[in-house]
Design a protein around this motif. Structure first.
Motif, short mmCIF file in Angstrom:
data_model
loop_
_atom_site.label_atom_id
_atom_site.label_comp_id
_atom_site.label_asym_id
_atom_site.label_seq_id
_atom_site.Cartn_x
_atom_site.Cartn_y
_atom_site.Cartn_z
N MET A 220 -39.51 -82.42 35.99
CA MET A 220 -39.71 -81.08 36.53
C MET A 220 -41.03 -80.52 36.06
N PRO A 221 -41.94 -80.10 36.95
CA PRO A 221 -43.23 -79.59 36.53
C PRO A 221 -43.09 -78.34 35.68
N VAL A 222 -44.06 -78.11 34.82
CA VAL A 222 -44.06 -76.94 33.95
C VAL A 222 -44.34 -75.72 34.79
N LYS A 223 -43.55 -74.67 34.63
CA LYS A 223 -43.72 -73.44 35.40
C LYS A 223 -43.69 -72.23 34.46
N HIS B 117 -37.82 -74.88 22.40
CA HIS B 117 -37.48 -76.07 23.17
C HIS B 117 -37.37 -77.31 22.28
N TYR B 118 -38.30 -77.44 21.33
CA TYR B 118 -38.33 -78.64 20.50
C TYR B 118 -37.60 -78.48 19.17
N GLU B 119 -37.38 -77.24 18.74
CA GLU B 119 -36.74 -77.03 17.43
C GLU B 119 -35.28 -76.60 17.53
N ASP B 120 -34.95 -75.78 18.54
CA ASP B 120 -33.63 -75.14 18.57
C ASP B 120 -32.78 -75.53 19.77
N GLY B 121 -33.14 -76.56 20.48
CA GLY B 121 -32.31 -77.02 21.59
C GLY B 121 -32.40 -76.18 22.84
N TYR B 122 -33.41 -75.32 22.95
CA TYR B 122 -33.55 -74.47 24.14
C TYR B 122 -34.03 -75.32 25.32
N GLY B 123 -33.25 -75.31 26.41
CA GLY B 123 -33.62 -76.11 27.57
C GLY B 123 -33.36 -75.36 28.86
N TRP B 124 -33.52 -76.04 29.95
CA TRP B 124 -33.29 -75.48 31.27
C TRP B 124 -32.86 -76.63 32.18
N ALA B 125 -32.58 -76.33 33.44
CA ALA B 125 -32.05 -77.33 34.36
C ALA B 125 -32.94 -78.57 34.40
N GLY B 126 -32.35 -79.73 34.06
CA GLY B 126 -33.07 -80.99 34.10
C GLY B 126 -33.93 -81.26 32.89
N SER B 127 -34.05 -80.30 31.98
CA SER B 127 -34.89 -80.48 30.79
C SER B 127 -34.15 -79.98 29.54
#
Length: 361
Positions: free
Chosen positions: A1-4, A129-139
């Motif tokens: 998924m591209p960065v938005k 995103h990299y430290e606390d597990g924060y993500g989004w659809a597909g990532s």
């Protein structure tokens, strides 16, 4: 998924660059000497490192008949719509090294003047995103940069093809670095993840082909309306191979591209000439040669491969262009393989054409 959104802004403003374009060229090994290459030479070209001193792990090694300085080769595709990949995703760093790099980058950018608003929010989201597990659809996100899995996989990131002239295409692999376990394929959504076929295309791009100087009879100077014979002995050229390989812990791919000569095209350098055959394309013979060497007594015969000039070149010369068409195929890791578009490479050589002088008694 591209960065938005904010994360896309981060990529544009925080300059978290990934030095992933390192190339290493090994000693050329070729059947016929490539133009501009010296047998026995080797050159190492690196894309450098960022200020953390960490180099990219995804290093592509080229070997065989390739340029020694990392530039593109001289072979050109006959398909104008085909090009090597402008960018791709490849293994970048292990979990601990990635954490070290990203942590320093984020800290430096956070403390930089003016890093508020969208850019500051993007940095915060990146850290989560990299430290606390924060993500989004597909990532999905990561806990502590996946450090507990260090040695079991790598973060992958976008790599620019330094030989792609279109800057927008070159920088189009904009997804954030993502984790791939050793022995596993990247998720299907990453269509630009490196594959053997991509490596084959890169080997194609860096392939060096031999010079194409045909043998002529008469040599260099011929006469108007006198057939000029043209030929290439099998010993002059042969199959050419180039290999591109990527090897990192838990991940290895390679592909070998093979170019096989199939025909010789002749362009006289003037419309006042006839080619033999009329198409100007001389096909390869069963023994691997092209055309037929001239032999005494054949001056009035039509050569199977050659040119008849119909007008003198005057005080100058005609530029005869001889172009070989190469049939190109590839094989790679896991039994993969197939065809790539034909390639061409040619040279020009000067031909003097004189009028036949008549003697009056």
């Amino acid at each position: 998924m591209p960065v938005k959104g904010p994360l896309r802004t981060l990529i544009g403003t925080a300059t978290l660059t990934l030095a992933l374009s390192a190339l290493v060229l090994t000693e050329p090994a070729y059947a016929a000497k490539p133009v501009g290459s010296d047998k026995g030479a080797s050159t190492e070209q690196t894309g450098g490192s960022n200020d953390t001193g960490i180099y990219a792990a995804a290093r592509i090694t080229y070997s065989g008949s390739v340029t020694k300085d990392g530039s593109t080769g001289n072979v050109k595709s006959t398909d104008i719509n085909w090009t090597p990949p402008p960018c791709w995703y490849a293994p970048y760093l292990g979990a601990k090294d990635f954490k070290e790099k990203m942590s320093k980058d984020i800290e430096r950018q956070t403390n930089a003047p003016g890093m508020g608003g969208h850019a500051g929010a993007a940095l915060s989201e990146l850290q989560r995103h990299y430290e606390d597990g924060y993500g989004w659809a597909g990532s999905p996100g990561y806990e502590d940069y996946n450090v507990e899995k260090d040695g079991e996989g790598m973060f992958w990131a976008g790599v620019e093809n330094p030989d792609e002239p279109d800057a927008l295409k070159r920088s189009s692999c904009t997804d954030l670095p993502f984790w791939v376990d050793n022995g596993e394929a990247p998720p299907p959504r990453y269509e630009e993840a490196i594959t053997p076929e991509m490596l084959a295309a890169l080997a194609y791009q860096h392939m060096q082909l031999p010079d194409t100087e045909v043998s002529l009879a008469p040599e260099a100077t011929t006469k108007v309306n006198l057939p000029t014979w043209a030929w290439l002995d099998r010993a002059v050229f042969d199959e050419v191979r180039a290999t591109a390989a990527l090897n990192v812990p838990g991940f290895a791919l390679q592909a070998t591209t093979t170019a096989k000569p199939v025909s010789l095209g002749l362009e006289p350098g003037t419309p006042d000439a006839e080619t033999h055959p009329a198409s100007g394309e001389c096909t390869i013979n069963a023994d691997g040669s092209i055309g037929e060497p001239y032999a005494k007594g054949k001056a009035d015969e039509t050569p199977p491969c050659g040119i008849t000039y119909l007008r003198s070149s005057g005080d100058g010369t005609y530029d005869l262009r001889a172009t070989i068409t190469w049939e190109i195929e590839w094989t790679g890791t896991g039994g993969a393989g197939g065809d790539l578009p034909d390639g061409t490479f040619g040279n020009e050589q000067a031909v003097t054409v004189q009028e036949i002088q008549a003697v009056n008694r």
